[in-house]
Scaffold this motif. Sequence first.
Motif, mmCIF file in Angstrom:
data_model
loop_
_atom_site.group_PDB
_atom_site.id
_atom_site.type_symbol
_atom_site.label_atom_id
_atom_site.label_comp_id
_atom_site.label_asym_id
_atom_site.label_seq_id
_atom_site.Cartn_x
_atom_site.Cartn_y
_atom_site.Cartn_z
ATOM 1 N N VAL A 272 0.825 -1.208 0.000
ATOM 2 C CA VAL A 272 0.000 0.000 0.000
ATOM 3 C C VAL A 272 0.860 1.259 0.000
ATOM 4 N N ASN B 295 -7.733 -3.136 9.077
ATOM 5 C CA ASN B 295 -7.775 -4.543 8.688
ATOM 6 C C ASN B 295 -6.919 -5.371 9.634
ATOM 7 N N ILE C 206 -8.220 1.683 7.242
ATOM 8 C CA ILE C 206 -9.096 1.693 6.068
ATOM 9 C C ILE C 206 -9.946 2.956 6.027
ATOM 10 N N LYS D 98 -10.282 4.148 2.157
ATOM 11 C CA LYS D 98 -9.695 3.450 1.018
ATOM 12 C C LYS D 98 -10.705 2.485 0.421
ATOM 13 N N LYS D 99 -10.513 2.195 -0.872
ATOM 14 C CA LYS D 99 -11.333 1.198 -1.532
ATOM 15 C C LYS D 99 -10.449 0.330 -2.408
ATOM 16 N N TYR D 100 -10.966 -0.812 -2.786
ATOM 17 C CA TYR D 100 -10.240 -1.702 -3.686
ATOM 18 C C TYR D 100 -10.672 -1.418 -5.123
ATOM 19 N N GLU D 101 -9.692 -1.439 -6.041
ATOM 20 C CA GLU D 101 -9.978 -1.264 -7.454
ATOM 21 C C GLU D 101 -9.386 -2.418 -8.241
ATOM 22 N N THR D 102 -9.944 -2.662 -9.410
ATOM 23 C CA THR D 102 -9.457 -3.761 -10.260
ATOM 24 C C THR D 102 -8.791 -3.200 -11.506
#
Length: 320
Positions: A13, A219, A225, A312-316
């Motif tokens: 990160v 987490n 987060i 925060k977020k998860y991206e693909t």
Amino acid sequence: MKTVVLVTAIGTVAASHIVSEIKKTNEYYIIGADINPANQVATSAEVDEFHKFPSAIADIEGYISFVLDFCIKKNVEYYFAIIDEEVANLSAHRSLFEGHGIKLCIANDSLIKICHYKDKFNQWIEKEMPEIAVKTFSRIEDIGDTDYPLFVKPVEGRASIGCKKISNKDELFQHLKEADIKNIIIQQYVSGEIIAVDLVRNALTGQMCQVQRTEHLRNSSGCGIAVEIIDDQQLHCICDELMQRLQLNGVVNAEFFRTETGYKIIEVNPRFSAGTSFSCMAGCNTVMSALRIAQKKDCSFAEVISGQHFAKKYETYRLN
């Protein structure tokens, strides 16, 4: 020709955001490295050049030889590392890199020697700032029934690996069967709100900056987060004193418990934190500050305003 910067462990990160901040300047040629291949590391698409590196942990001396040779061949001028063991290893061999004009964007060696090993840090904080120290037990015989619960953590560790709450004597002895007492720290268990603070100090100019954040969501690895930027003056004074006593030159992260009776320090991580993006967005660009400190130039800090919320977020990403 652009100045070459190496950033390792870009799958993490913190390193991912380091790449993002450096890229914004359009002034540097960024080489990214990771132990995983490019098609497994999203940030590999953001760097000018990517290389798969060997583990920085498996072969300590071998890694230094490898990465020094790499830096020389690639004309690297600045080197960012954020894995704990890699930072400590580089610090111990700083002269090898500086002898070739390679500047390490890590904190000063004296701080890293104290803070990388939790037992050394506990000894230092008990001597220098005892009012914020968590009680540590050096001998099993000193632990009484009323001292439970306890908290154990490895002398050298990261990401909360090996950390455990111990409720009673039976649990302690069971844990000691599985772990060498020489490699763990046994402390009083402290409950309280966790406050993380990214710290910057330019020893040459005397400039200091700090970003305090309450981590509302975390987490399992201890990575924030969802956070809120705060400005607690008591903690501000503590952190200013901490930076000066440790003679900080660079960027590190400190974590505290905020209890009903005041602040207790958990540790100082002598590296960039997983919350680097929070600090940069809040007004203290720790990434560019580390570069400026390595360049022996003034830092430039914006105003850090409390009350800001970040998440925060998860991206693909598609990696071909």
